[in-house]
Design a protein around this motif. Structure first.
Motif, short mmCIF file in Angstrom:
data_model
loop_
_atom_site.label_atom_id
_atom_site.label_comp_id
_atom_site.label_asym_id
_atom_site.label_seq_id
_atom_site.Cartn_x
_atom_site.Cartn_y
_atom_site.Cartn_z
N LEU A 156 -8.48 -17.76 -61.22
CA LEU A 156 -8.31 -17.50 -59.94
C LEU A 156 -7.23 -18.84 -58.76
O LEU A 156 -6.60 -17.92 -58.13
CB LEU A 156 -9.24 -16.83 -59.15
N TYR A 157 -7.23 -19.78 -58.47
CA TYR A 157 -6.61 -20.52 -57.76
C TYR A 157 -6.38 -21.32 -58.74
O TYR A 157 -6.83 -22.03 -59.04
CB TYR A 157 -7.68 -20.75 -56.39
N PRO A 158 -5.13 -22.11 -58.05
CA PRO A 158 -4.36 -23.08 -58.56
C PRO A 158 -5.45 -24.44 -58.68
O PRO A 158 -5.09 -25.70 -59.44
CB PRO A 158 -3.21 -23.83 -57.98
N PHE A 159 -6.22 -24.67 -57.96
CA PHE A 159 -7.21 -25.15 -57.98
C PHE A 159 -7.73 -25.63 -58.66
O PHE A 159 -8.40 -26.49 -58.55
CB PHE A 159 -7.73 -26.44 -55.97
N LEU A 160 -8.48 -25.05 -59.27
CA LEU A 160 -9.80 -24.53 -59.71
C LEU A 160 -9.17 -24.26 -61.71
O LEU A 160 -9.55 -23.71 -62.10
CB LEU A 160 -9.94 -23.47 -59.56
N ASP A 161 -7.87 -24.44 -61.98
CA ASP A 161 -7.09 -24.58 -62.83
C ASP A 161 -7.65 -25.34 -64.32
O ASP A 161 -6.80 -26.40 -64.04
CB ASP A 161 -5.90 -23.80 -62.48
N VAL A 162 -8.79 -25.45 -64.54
CA VAL A 162 -9.86 -26.43 -65.65
C VAL A 162 -8.13 -26.80 -66.82
O VAL A 162 -7.90 -27.59 -67.53
CB VAL A 162 -10.60 -25.78 -65.72
N GLY A 163 -8.05 -25.25 -67.60
CA GLY A 163 -6.61 -25.34 -68.48
C GLY A 163 -5.97 -26.35 -67.87
O GLY A 163 -5.04 -26.92 -69.37
N GLN A 164 -4.77 -26.72 -66.88
CA GLN A 164 -4.23 -26.79 -66.50
C GLN A 164 -4.57 -28.65 -66.34
O GLN A 164 -4.26 -29.54 -66.31
CB GLN A 164 -2.82 -26.79 -65.17
N ASP A 165 -5.88 -29.08 -65.28
CA ASP A 165 -5.63 -30.10 -64.87
C ASP A 165 -6.70 -30.13 -65.83
O ASP A 165 -6.80 -31.57 -65.17
CB ASP A 165 -5.96 -30.14 -63.19
N GLY A 166 -8.13 -29.79 -66.00
CA GLY A 166 -9.52 -30.80 -66.86
C GLY A 166 -10.28 -30.14 -65.50
O GLY A 166 -10.03 -30.46 -64.38
N PHE A 167 -10.99 -30.39 -66.54
CA PHE A 167 -12.26 -30.61 -65.52
C PHE A 167 -12.52 -31.60 -64.03
O PHE A 167 -12.98 -31.20 -63.18
CB PHE A 167 -13.89 -30.27 -66.04
N LYS A 168 -12.12 -32.41 -64.73
CA LYS A 168 -12.92 -34.29 -63.71
C LYS A 168 -11.91 -33.57 -62.76
O LYS A 168 -12.61 -33.79 -61.56
CB LYS A 168 -12.16 -35.05 -64.70
N ARG A 169 -10.62 -33.79 -62.88
CA ARG A 169 -9.60 -32.58 -62.03
C ARG A 169 -9.89 -32.23 -60.66
O ARG A 169 -10.39 -31.50 -59.73
CB ARG A 169 -8.22 -32.83 -61.56
N VAL A 170 -10.47 -30.90 -61.40
CA VAL A 170 -11.27 -30.08 -61.17
C VAL A 170 -12.02 -30.45 -60.33
O VAL A 170 -12.71 -29.53 -58.87
CB VAL A 170 -11.23 -28.40 -61.71
N LEU A 171 -13.04 -30.33 -60.98
CA LEU A 171 -14.35 -31.17 -59.26
C LEU A 171 -14.03 -31.83 -58.18
O LEU A 171 -14.78 -31.13 -57.81
CB LEU A 171 -15.15 -31.48 -60.83
N GLY A 172 -12.89 -32.59 -59.02
CA GLY A 172 -12.36 -33.05 -57.38
C GLY A 172 -12.14 -32.56 -56.55
O GLY A 172 -12.56 -33.21 -55.47
#
Length: 256
Positions: free
Chosen positions: A203-219
């Motif tokens: 729903l939000y770009p800063f939670l896009d696991v497909g693009q950024d991966g879990f590590k960056r999203v959790l950060g």
């Protein structure tokens, strides 16, 4: 002739001491006449109607299930319910809703507004939206304006001008973050259940696991969580330093 006075006078029994009175707290409503606040009731009812109108527009203009998944929609639904209940209590001179509920509602709508204006609608942000989502038109622009600008400002004004200060507490700030934490889990689970390539999978770009991966999203989530907690602490601090806008000189029932 008088009788002789005895040398040993027996001790008299001790007088029983009066029973100690137990302190019983008396509610303020028992000594202070309840005050109806029709102006506050009307204003809060207006906030509830505006929030409900914004949510209704979003549901009618797009996919209802997707719209209901957004944080701004959920927080405005909560705001509409809380403001409607608060309006009824102000009209009937009843005690306000618990401060934990009011503080949480205020925090959530402010979070939704700040995330939208500082991250999603800000071209300088690395998480800014693109296309029609970045510049909605027509009824969509109206609903976005109501949900992300009008209702948060109205809720803040209600808190500053129509509520008594000092009701929020620091111990409540941590509990207020349980809902954003649950929402984070919901967004991640929802994204994992949807097929790759699905529109608005995350729903939000800063939670896009497909693009950024879990590590960056959790950060990103950690930084946002710390920011939300700082905002909650700031609300509590302001609540204990702002002046009281609704001082009433009600009759106490006692004459001095």
């Amino acid at each position: 002739m008088t009788a002789p006075i005895p040398r040993d006078i027996p001790d008299l029994p001790a007088l029983p001491s009066p029973p100690a009175l137990k302190s019983a707290p008396v509610p303020a409503a028992a000594v202070v006449t309840p005050v109806r606040r029709p102006a506050a009731a009307a204003y809060r009812l207006l906030i509830a109607l505006v929030a409900a109108a914004g949510v209704t527009l979003e549901l009618l203009l797009g996919d209802a299930s997707r719209a209901l998944s957004h944080f701004a929609i959920q927080s405005n639904m909560l705001l509409a319910l809380v403001m409607a209940l608060s309006a009824r209590r102000a009209w009937t001179a009843r005690r306000p809703l618990p401060s934990a509920v009011l503080g949480a509602t205020l925090l959530y709508v402010v979070i939704a507004a700040l995330v939208h204006h500082l991250l999603l609608a800000n071209e300088a942000s690395s998480f800014s939206l693109t296309g029609e989502a970045a510049a909605p038109t027509g009824w969509q622009a109206l609903s976005h304006g109501l949900l992300h600008t009008v209702t948060p400002i109205a809720a803040v004004l209600d808190w500053l001008l129509l509520t008594s200060p000092g009701r929020l507490h620091l111990r409540q700030a941590g509990a207020w973050l349980l809902y954003p934490l649950a929402y984070l889990a919901f967004c991640l689970v929802r994204g994992e259940l949807l097929l790759p390539g699905t529109q608005d999978r995350y729903l939000y770009p800063f939670l896009d696991v497909g693009q950024d991966g879990f590590k960056r999203v959790l950060g990103n989530a950690l930084l946002l969580g710390l920011s939300f907690y700082a905002l909650a602490v700031l609300l509590v601090a302001l609540d204990h330093t702002r002046p009281n806008p609704i001082r009433h000189r009600g009759k106490t029932g006692f004459r001095l």
